[in-house]
Motif scaffolding. Sequence first.
Motif, PDB file in Angstrom:
ATOM      1  N   PHE A 138       1.837  -5.472  -3.205  1.00 46.08           N
ATOM      2  CA  PHE A 138       1.534  -4.249  -3.974  1.00 46.08           C
ATOM      3  C   PHE A 138       2.931  -4.047  -4.816  1.00 46.08           C
ATOM      4  CE2 PHE A 138      -0.911  -3.824  -0.253  1.00 46.08           C
ATOM      5  CZ  PHE A 138      -2.273  -3.730  -0.841  1.00 46.08           C
ATOM      6  N   HIS A 144      -2.518  -7.268  -7.675  1.00 48.38           N
ATOM      7  CA  HIS A 144      -2.699  -5.895  -7.317  1.00 48.38           C
ATOM      8  C   HIS A 144      -1.261  -5.104  -7.665  1.00 48.38           C
ATOM      9  CE1 HIS A 144      -6.038  -6.113  -4.918  1.00 48.38           C
ATOM     10  NE2 HIS A 144      -5.403  -6.883  -3.579  1.00 48.38           N
ATOM     11  N   ILE A 154      -5.367   0.140  -7.707  1.00 48.99           N
ATOM     12  CA  ILE A 154      -5.833  -1.152  -7.006  1.00 48.99           C
ATOM     13  C   ILE A 154      -7.168  -1.595  -6.765  1.00 48.99           C
ATOM     14  CG2 ILE A 154      -5.427  -2.194  -4.627  1.00 48.99           C
ATOM     15  CD1 ILE A 154      -3.283   0.034  -3.989  1.00 48.99           C
ATOM     16  N   SER A 156     -10.242  -3.686  -5.309  1.00 48.59           N
ATOM     17  CA  SER A 156     -10.587  -4.578  -4.104  1.00 48.59           C
ATOM     18  C   SER A 156     -12.032  -4.193  -3.612  1.00 48.59           C
ATOM     19  CB  SER A 156      -9.572  -4.263  -2.958  1.00 48.59           C
ATOM     20  OG  SER A 156     -10.100  -3.055  -2.109  1.00 48.59           O
ATOM     21  N   THR A 158     -12.695  -4.103  -0.341  1.00 46.14           N
ATOM     22  CA  THR A 158     -12.359  -3.850   1.097  1.00 46.14           C
ATOM     23  C   THR A 158     -12.752  -2.743   1.625  1.00 46.14           C
ATOM     24  OG1 THR A 158     -10.159  -2.883   0.618  1.00 46.14           O
ATOM     25  CG2 THR A 158     -10.158  -5.282   0.838  1.00 46.14           C
ATOM     26  N   TYR A 199      -6.843   0.216   2.013  1.00 44.85           N
ATOM     27  CA  TYR A 199      -6.162   0.097   0.543  1.00 44.85           C
ATOM     28  C   TYR A 199      -5.975   1.567  -0.069  1.00 44.85           C
ATOM     29  CZ  TYR A 199      -6.343  -4.943   0.150  1.00 44.85           C
ATOM     30  OH  TYR A 199      -5.951  -6.328   0.461  1.00 44.85           O
ATOM     31  N   HIS A 216      -7.168   3.787  -5.448  1.00 44.72           N
ATOM     32  CA  HIS A 216      -7.983   2.526  -5.173  1.00 44.72           C
ATOM     33  C   HIS A 216      -9.587   2.354  -5.724  1.00 44.72           C
ATOM     34  CE1 HIS A 216     -10.361   0.232  -1.565  1.00 44.72           C
ATOM     35  NE2 HIS A 216     -10.038  -0.265  -2.623  1.00 44.72           N
ATOM     36  N   ASP A 244     -11.924  -9.959   1.374  1.00 43.80           N
ATOM     37  CA  ASP A 244     -11.931  -8.944   1.021  1.00 43.80           C
ATOM     38  C   ASP A 244     -13.219  -7.964   1.990  1.00 43.80           C
ATOM     39  OD1 ASP A 244      -9.845  -8.519  -0.549  1.00 43.80           O
ATOM     40  OD2 ASP A 244     -10.718  -7.512  -2.085  1.00 43.80           O
TER      41      ASP A 244
END
Length: 283
Positions: A138, A144, A154, A156, A158, A199, A216, A244
Amino acid sequence: MTTPLTTLVLGATGTTGSRLVRRLTARGHRVRAASRRPAPVRGAHSVGFDWYDPTTYETALSGADRVYLVPPPASPDPAEVMLPFLEQARASGVRRAVLLSSSAIPAGGPAVGQVHGALPSLFEEWAVLRPSWFMQNFTGDHLHARSIREKGTILSATGEGRVGFVDADDIAAVAEHALTDDRAPGSDLVITGPEALSYGDVAAVLSEVTGHTVTHRQLTYEQMSDHLALTMPAGFAALLAGMDRTIAEGAEDRTTDTVLRLTGRRPRSFRAHAEQVFHHSNE
């Protein structure tokens, strides 16, 4: 009089390798710092090394009795080149091997998991470092980090899954002990930071520390795989997107005592890492 130990550090200019080289040389260890584009490294002997060029192996291994292994980047099948190198390393006198793997990949699993599974049959002294995701993802030059700098976002797949993000300095500290302690710790060492964060949590910390809003944006597995495939081979992009997805399912929601147990100090928190990076850069 015994001959001083010599450690070959592969990926010596990388995130963990560069930190490990500094640690080893600061403590007087003999180091061969190997990379594709070798540059002078204070206190170390720089050598050229390319996983895909076996002619570089012999020179890199010369005089080394232990090796820090960083797999070739973005390779879905690193065992193809790593196992022949490890056979040569053993034949040339390397006694201890420490492999950088991932908390998401067990012994015998995909990619570097195949190398992990083979180590015990190749070396009597060995260790596998399985760090969680790097905090530097990060704040450094990772996708990222670039997305955060350029878009304040960000990306993702996740979901709300949490990860015990770990500072690369802590990984290097564990690697140093695994390479230089009288006995290699063996087995596999899952390395995390002190807390598991989503995240979204990371975005919130970065917003507070930097004073700039970071968000995020949650993607599906397919969206993340397609996004990653813009900058890397499709097979590796699918592997990372799959990781992820396992985070979203809770596979990385854990912390371990590995850093404290091997180094004697607690791992750094993500907030402390972010404050060091961004406050230092503003000084």
